[in-house]
Scaffold this active site. Structure first.
Site, PDB file in Angstrom:
ATOM      1  N   TYR A  85      49.170 -22.745 -18.131  1.00 21.14           N
ATOM      2  CA  TYR A  85      47.868 -22.122 -18.416  1.00 21.14           C
ATOM      3  C   TYR A  85      46.919 -22.520 -17.298  1.00 21.14           C
ATOM      4  O   TYR A  85      47.282 -23.257 -16.384  1.00 21.14           O
ATOM      5  CB  TYR A  85      47.343 -22.608 -19.783  1.00 21.14           C
ATOM      6  CG  TYR A  85      46.178 -21.804 -20.322  1.00 21.14           C
ATOM      7  CD1 TYR A  85      46.290 -20.428 -20.531  1.00 21.14           C
ATOM      8  CD2 TYR A  85      44.966 -22.409 -20.629  1.00 21.14           C
ATOM      9  CE1 TYR A  85      45.218 -19.689 -21.031  1.00 21.14           C
ATOM     10  CE2 TYR A  85      43.902 -21.679 -21.140  1.00 21.14           C
ATOM     11  CZ  TYR A  85      44.033 -20.323 -21.331  1.00 21.14           C
ATOM     12  OH  TYR A  85      42.968 -19.589 -21.827  1.00 21.14           O
TER      13      TYR A  85
ATOM     14  N   ARG B 276      43.254 -20.721 -24.554  1.00 21.55           N
ATOM     15  CA  ARG B 276      44.329 -20.283 -25.445  1.00 21.55           C
ATOM     16  C   ARG B 276      45.545 -21.204 -25.445  1.00 21.55           C
ATOM     17  O   ARG B 276      46.520 -20.942 -26.168  1.00 21.55           O
ATOM     18  CB  ARG B 276      44.751 -18.858 -25.086  1.00 21.55           C
ATOM     19  CG  ARG B 276      43.699 -17.836 -25.419  1.00 21.55           C
ATOM     20  CD  ARG B 276      44.202 -16.421 -25.397  1.00 21.55           C
ATOM     21  NE  ARG B 276      43.344 -15.587 -26.220  1.00 21.55           N
ATOM     22  CZ  ARG B 276      43.494 -15.420 -27.538  1.00 21.55           C
ATOM     23  NH1 ARG B 276      44.485 -15.984 -28.165  1.00 21.55           N
ATOM     24  NH2 ARG B 276      42.653 -14.663 -28.212  1.00 21.55           N
TER      25      ARG B 276
ATOM     26  N   TRP C 267      35.110 -12.967 -22.681  1.00 21.10           N
ATOM     27  CA  TRP C 267      35.347 -14.218 -21.943  1.00 21.10           C
ATOM     28  C   TRP C 267      35.375 -14.000 -20.432  1.00 21.10           C
ATOM     29  O   TRP C 267      34.958 -14.861 -19.666  1.00 21.10           O
ATOM     30  CB  TRP C 267      36.661 -14.866 -22.389  1.00 21.10           C
ATOM     31  CG  TRP C 267      36.657 -15.235 -23.830  1.00 21.10           C
ATOM     32  CD1 TRP C 267      37.271 -14.573 -24.847  1.00 21.10           C
ATOM     33  CD2 TRP C 267      35.951 -16.336 -24.436  1.00 21.10           C
ATOM     34  NE1 TRP C 267      37.007 -15.196 -26.051  1.00 21.10           N
ATOM     35  CE2 TRP C 267      36.209 -16.281 -25.824  1.00 21.10           C
ATOM     36  CE3 TRP C 267      35.147 -17.363 -23.947  1.00 21.10           C
ATOM     37  CZ2 TRP C 267      35.686 -17.204 -26.725  1.00 21.10           C
ATOM     38  CZ3 TRP C 267      34.623 -18.291 -24.837  1.00 21.10           C
ATOM     39  CH2 TRP C 267      34.892 -18.211 -26.209  1.00 21.10           C
TER      40      TRP C 267
HETATM   41  N1  GSH Z   1      46.793 -12.342 -26.624  1.00 18.22           N
HETATM   42  C1  GSH Z   1      47.161 -13.116 -25.463  1.00 18.22           C
HETATM   43  C2  GSH Z   1      47.430 -14.570 -25.887  1.00 18.22           C
HETATM   44  O1  GSH Z   1      46.887 -14.994 -26.910  1.00 18.22           O
HETATM   45  O2  GSH Z   1      48.203 -15.260 -25.202  1.00 18.22           O
HETATM   46  C3  GSH Z   1      46.055 -13.036 -24.432  1.00 18.22           C
HETATM   47  C4  GSH Z   1      46.493 -13.647 -23.116  1.00 18.22           C
HETATM   48  C5  GSH Z   1      45.391 -13.557 -22.090  1.00 18.22           C
HETATM   49  O3  GSH Z   1      44.618 -12.569 -22.043  1.00 18.22           O
HETATM   50  N2  GSH Z   1      45.335 -14.561 -21.227  1.00 18.22           N
HETATM   51  C6  GSH Z   1      44.332 -14.592 -20.197  1.00 18.22           C
HETATM   52  C7  GSH Z   1      44.953 -14.217 -18.869  1.00 18.22           C
HETATM   53  O4  GSH Z   1      46.138 -14.364 -18.659  1.00 18.22           O
HETATM   54  C8  GSH Z   1      43.761 -16.003 -20.082  1.00 18.22           C
HETATM   55  S1  GSH Z   1      43.011 -16.494 -21.614  1.00 18.22           S
HETATM   56  N3  GSH Z   1      44.100 -13.738 -17.961  1.00 18.22           N
HETATM   57  C9  GSH Z   1      44.482 -13.423 -16.616  1.00 18.22           C
HETATM   58  C10 GSH Z   1      44.894 -11.999 -16.452  1.00 18.22           C
HETATM   59  O5  GSH Z   1      44.853 -11.205 -17.401  1.00 18.22           O
HETATM   60  O6  GSH Z   1      45.248 -11.664 -15.318  1.00 18.22           O
END
Ligand code: GSH
Length: 199
Positions: free
Chosen positions: A8, A14, A104
């Protein structure tokens, strides 16, 4: 014991629910935190292109709540009966529905602040009232022992309270639940030693 690697950003976000579950169960894992600057080159290498992911002996699991539910089941924190498990899932999903209302990733700070203020002021009271009613005078949200639903409340409310410190002042039972979770020795030790991050 399987080899676990949790990937992460350097945030609670998350991944923190899974870090709580690892802390509580005492299972060893690699807490792999990537720099935001490195993300664009890492993203294409990750199935479904989002984090967190958990690698279990090389098998990659995505979706934070699927990861956490798996860890909760492995550690006896998913609920003691099928009905308790469904209730714990339902509470986690209810809190998560609320958390996903927030923009976010919004870059415009004015837009972000306005949306956060609106959700915290106008939408949070309903969730808090319903959670407080559900908890009642019980020690834990579901059943007679702690579950991952209690952990999820603590993890998410920590972030919410950092945005609005008086958010739950009208709900002492929900605040006391946070205290109970944070007083569990393994969780207290994790909170003490975890990297200090804004979210
Ligand atoms: N529903 C997914 C979970 O709960 O794992 C959401 C995952 C998600 O949106 N992660 C974000 C991410 O990877 C970080 S909180 N963001 C970078 C991107 O989308 O490129």
């Amino acid at each position: 014991m399987p080899q676990y690697k949790l990937t992460y950003f350097n945030l609670r976000g998350r991944a923190e629910i899974s870090r709580y579950l690892f802390a509580y169960s005492g299972k060893k894992y690699e807490d792999h935190r990537i720099e935001a600057a490195d993300w664009p080159k890492i993203k294409p290498t990750i199935p479904f292109g989002k984090i967190p992911i958990l690698e279990v002996d090389g098998v990659t699991i995505h979706q934070s709540l699927a990861i956490a539910r798996y860890l909760a089941r492995e550690s006896g924190l998913a609920g003691q009966t099928p009905v308790e498990q469904a209730l714990a899932d339902a509470i986690v999903d209810t809190i998560d529905d609320f958390m996903t209302l927030f923009p976010w990733a919004e870059k415009n700070q004015d837009v972000r602040k306005q949306a956060f203020d609106d959700i915290l002021t106008n939408k949070a009271p309903e969730l808090l009232k319903d959670l407080d009613t559900f908890l009642g005078d019980n020690t834990w949200l579901v059943g007679k022992s702690v579950t991952w639903a209690d952990f999820y409340w603590d993890v998410c409310s920590t972030t919410l309270l950092s945005c609005k410190p008086d958010l739950a002042d009208n709900y002492p039972r929900l605040l006391a639940l946070r205290d109970r979770v944070q007083a569990l020795p393994a969780i207290a030790a994790w909170i003490q030693k975890r990297p200090k991050t804004i979210m």
